[in-house]
Design a protein around this motif. Structure first.
Motif, short mmCIF file in Angstrom:
data_model
loop_
_atom_site.label_atom_id
_atom_site.label_comp_id
_atom_site.label_asym_id
_atom_site.label_seq_id
_atom_site.Cartn_x
_atom_site.Cartn_y
_atom_site.Cartn_z
N ASN A 1 -2.08 -8.03 -2.99
CA ASN A 1 -2.70 -6.86 -3.60
C ASN A 1 -1.79 -5.66 -3.55
O ASN A 1 -1.03 -5.48 -2.60
CB ASN A 1 -4.02 -6.54 -2.90
CG ASN A 1 -5.04 -7.66 -3.02
OD1 ASN A 1 -5.06 -8.38 -4.01
ND2 ASN A 1 -5.88 -7.81 -2.02
N THR B 1 -4.98 -1.73 -7.60
CA THR B 1 -5.87 -0.58 -7.58
C THR B 1 -5.02 0.68 -7.56
O THR B 1 -4.19 0.85 -6.67
CB THR B 1 -6.80 -0.61 -6.36
OG1 THR B 1 -7.51 -1.86 -6.33
CG2 THR B 1 -7.80 0.53 -6.42
N ASN C 1 0.85 -1.19 0.00
CA ASN C 1 0.00 0.00 0.00
C ASN C 1 0.88 1.24 0.00
O ASN C 1 1.72 1.41 0.89
CB ASN C 1 -0.91 0.02 1.23
CG ASN C 1 -1.82 -1.20 1.30
OD1 ASN C 1 -2.53 -1.50 0.35
ND2 ASN C 1 -1.79 -1.91 2.42
N THR D 1 -2.10 -1.43 -3.80
CA THR D 1 -2.99 -0.27 -3.82
C THR D 1 -2.13 0.99 -3.79
O THR D 1 -1.33 1.17 -2.86
CB THR D 1 -3.96 -0.28 -2.64
OG1 THR D 1 -4.71 -1.50 -2.64
CG2 THR D 1 -4.91 0.90 -2.72
N HIS E 1 -2.27 5.21 -3.98
CA HIS E 1 -2.99 6.48 -3.93
C HIS E 1 -1.99 7.59 -4.25
O HIS E 1 -1.03 7.79 -3.50
CB HIS E 1 -3.60 6.72 -2.55
CG HIS E 1 -4.72 5.79 -2.20
ND1 HIS E 1 -6.05 6.13 -2.32
CD2 HIS E 1 -4.70 4.51 -1.74
CE1 HIS E 1 -6.80 5.11 -1.92
NE2 HIS E 1 -6.00 4.11 -1.58
#
Length: 765
Positions: A520, A553, A495, A522, A524
């Motif tokens: 995963n 993502t 992340n 992610t 931002h």
């Protein structure tokens, strides 16, 4: 001796140690002063100097010396009573304490050695005490009842107390402490370990002064505490009594000095510095200074948990932390107990750098489990994190009880720890080692335990020149496992929250698994620059075996994702036997890369599977269609000056020209000025009659829209001078006697009085 100390500081600690050692025979050893009610006495018995006397108050025994040094191959032995809890000794003279032999005390007494001039521990220095040891260059030791045992104000008889020590008060100058001790210890299994200065298991070993230097010097406190504090003058360091001895606090310290651990060369061999608290339940290590630097192969801070208790933390608090050239900081567990955490608070920067040309040990920060216990976490808080030349910061689960013996795989299911980086300005990973090892942030498992996760919060993330940030589940290569290959645990999560991210020249963000499920990713990203990928850079959550690909993502709501189509920079969530993962992207635009069903040699976005189902790719990009790729700009630029026709030659008259863009109902108002009613002319939209009924040539009459100039007395008005309902296209305008602009169907041949508004053509002038 004072001059020698000054020379040694000017030339370096290692030279200072050599000078001190070479003049050892000229150093006065242990000389009591006469400042206590009961004066200390010194008696020599061969190579042993026995220290008796001193003033005992309750469980505290006070000694005061004019000089205190211990020669090589000699012992200074405190002959204290069994009920003494603290032996508190000070040096009131002007000389450094040179400790080249053994300091010994009876039973379980703790020992304080306070010398404001400085302390040097030589290569053969050691401790034989039952309690904790604190060596300091403070000027006084403060007690809970407000009294002080001062080494610089000893002219009057001190007030001695039964209360416990609570603080170290430094004078205007905080002098240094150095350690070169490498005394060996023979273990029960016959192995030899260099322990240097050592206290009993579960006790505290603390050095608190100005600059603290370990040059080929070891500190050992199995299952205990080691504290190194480097402060500037006029500092007050708080002491808190614990079952292990003391903990130190620095809330009253304004300025700090430096702590350095380096190697030393002796007889052609490199001797590293090691600080070690490994043991049952692990031990605590705390370093507090301005710049904390570990430099040299195998120079290390180590805390390993070997029992079923949770390990203690290893904490570094500094302005700047530098770990380079093979140095390591390591917490681990080898049994069922969880490993301790590794915590770094460096207000300015953390640098982890491997020697680019060296084939030596790996530089890095590590938290690992070798057994069933979970690994501890690594938390880094700083402004800038810099990792270079193949150095690593990693949390992991190895699945091995004995890491050097890679053939012995165990089914311990210890989980890897989490790695958290909060760097307010930047995180930068650059390059590889001489052997091709990537500069890395890693959270991985080599066994059946799950990998931990990586969380990064920063202003700018740069990963370039082969560097990588990876969460993975993978087999150790070239290893034969008993009973076949194990079932691997799942890869962890990655992340990232950043202002911008740049991956360049094979920079990678990966969450891969050789047989388990892919983790995963992610991202931002806040800024307009968004996410950039150049020259074979990768964002992947691929899975091998029957594992499913992980999910990716990417949120860039205020910026772009850009790549170069021909550079093969990919975003992929692929699988082999399992299903492909999903990819979701929100960005203003995705440029230079596009979705494809299968990976190609171009920049791709894929979620494919060789034998399973493909995953989904969802791209939400309101301002651009990424499938169209980059738009090629025109090569030939337009010369704007050639797009405007030249004005007319007006002869002797002064010509005035204007270019006016009209909107609905008249001239567009200046957006910087308030709307004035006198300026507003709004005409309704009209519907033209069919073309056959609206030919200007067939209608001799005219339609006129009249707009009066701005005056204070008159208001604008719209008049129709033609009662006909038919609309004729205006061919020009005139100004009547009242100053009104009148649109006309035919241009008059006569020149109006206000000739600067005449619309007659140039040919008719």
């Amino acid at each position: 001796m004072t001059n020698l100390w000054g020379w040694s500081q000017a030339l370096g600690v290692s030279i200072g140690g050599a000078i001190a050692f070479s003049v050892n025979s000229a150093i006065a050893q242990i000389t009591p002063d006469a400042t206590l009610p009961t004066i200390s006495s010194v008696n020599k018995q061969g190579n042993i100097t026995i220290i008796d006397g001193g003033t005992q108050v309750g469980s505290n025994l006070f000694h005061s010396f004019n000089q205190f040094s211990v020669l090589d191959k000699t012992t200074a032995e405190f002959n204290n009573a069994a009920d003494v809890q603290n032996i508190i000794s000070r040096v009131t003279g002007n000389n450094v304490s040179n400790i080249y032999g053994i300091i010994k005390a009876q039973d379980k007494a703790n020992l304080f050695l306070i010398n404001p001039n400085g302390i040097i521990f030589g290569p053969n220095a050691s401790l034989e005490i039952g309690g904790s040891f604190l060596g300091s260059t403070a000027s006084s030791l403060n007690f809970a009842d407000g009294t002080k045992f001062s080494a610089t104000n000893s002219q009057t008889t001190p007030l001695l107390t039964v209360s416990v020590p609570i603080g170290l008060q430094f004078g205007a100058v905080a002098n240094p402490i150095s350690n070169q001790s490498q005394v060996n210890q023979v273990n029960l299994d016959g192995t030899i370990k260099a322990v240097g200065l050592q206290v009993k298991p579960g006790k505290t070993l603390a050095l608190v002064g100005g600059d603290i230097t370990l040059e080929g010097g070891n500190l050992t406190a199995a299952s205990g505490r080691i504290e190194l504090g480097s402060v500037a003058g006029n500092s007050l360091v708080s002491l808190n009594p614990t079952n292990q001895g003391w903990t130190l606090r620095y809330e009253n310290v304004q300025n700090f000095q430096n702590i350095q651990l380096t190697k030393r060369t002796s007889n052609g061999s490199d001797i590293p510095s090691i600080v070690d608290t490994s043991g049952e339940g692990g031990g605590n290590i705390k370093l507090h200074g301005s710049t904390v630097e570990l430099k040299g192969s195998n120079v290390s801070l180590i805390s390993q948990t070997r029992g079923d208790q949770k390990g203690e933390d290893l904490t570094i608090t500094a302005r700047k932390l530098i770990v380079r050239d093979g140095a390591q900081v390591l917490t681990s567990t080898k049994s069922t107990g969880s490993g301790g955490n590794l915590i770094v608070n460096a207000s300015e920067s953390v640098e982890v750098i491997r020697n680019k040309t060296s084939q030596g040990s790996l530089s890095g920060l590590f938290s690992t489990t070798f057994g069933e216990g979970n690994a501890g976490n690594i938390t880094i808080t700083t402004a800038r994190l810099h990792v270079q030349n193949g150095a690593e910061i990693s949390v992991g689960s190895t699945g091995m009880s004995n890491f050097p013996d890679l053939s012995q795989f165990l089914s311990a299911k210890g989980k890897g720890g989490d790695l958290t980086v909060n760097a307010s300005e930047s995180v930068e990973l650059i390059g590889t080692s001489a052997r091709g090892n990537a500069s890395s942030l890693l959270a991985r498992t080599f066994g059946s335990g799950e990998a931990g996760k990586i969380t990064i919060i920063t202003g700018q993330l740069i990963v370039r020149d082969g560097a990588t940030i990876t969460v993975s589940s993978e087999l150790l290569k070239d290893v034969t496992y008993k009973g076949g290959a194990p079932n691997l645990g799942s890869a962890g999560e990655l992340n990232v929250t950043a202002g911008s991210i740049l991956l360049d020249n094979e920079g990678k963000l990966t969450s891969n698994s050789e047989s388990g499920g892919g983790g995963n990713i992610t991202l931002h990203v806040r800024d307009l620059l968004g996410l950039g990928m150049r020259r074979n850079s990768q964002i992947t959550t691929n899975a091998g075996g029957n594992g499913n690909g992980g999910n990716i993502t990417i949120y860039v709501p205020n910026g772009f994702i850009f790549a170069v189509p021909s550079e093969n920079s990919d975003i992929s969530a692929n699988a082999v036997g399992g299903n492909g993962g999903n990819v979701k992207i929100d960005a203003l635009a995705v440029i230079g890369t596009q979705y494809r069903e299968k990976p190609t040699n171009y920049s791709d976005i894929t979620a494919s599977s060789e034998f399973g189902l493909n995953g989904k790719v969802q791209i939400n990009s309101p301002d651009a269609d990424p499938s169209r790729g980059l738009v090629e700009l025109p090569v030939n630029l337009v010369d704007a000056s050639k797009q405007i026709v030249a004005d007319c030659n007006s002869g002797t008259k002064i010509a005035r020209s204007s270019f006016i863009r009209t909107g609905r109902g008249g001239l567009i108002a200046d957006p910087t000025q308030p709307l004035i009613a006198d300026d507003a002319v709004l005409a309704d939209w009209i519907t033209l009659s069919p073309e056959s009924q609206n030919r200007a040539g067939g209608i001799p009459k005219r339609a006129v829209v009249q707009a009066q100039r701005n005056t204070e007395k008159k208001s604008p008005k719209v008049n129709s001078v033609n009662e006909s309902t038919q609309i004729v296209e205006a061919q020009g305008w005139v100004i009547d006697a009242n100053g009104n602009v009148v649109l006309v169907a035919q241009v008059p041949t006569a020149t109006p009085h206000n000739s600067w508004l005449n619309t007659a053509s140039c040919a008719a002038k």
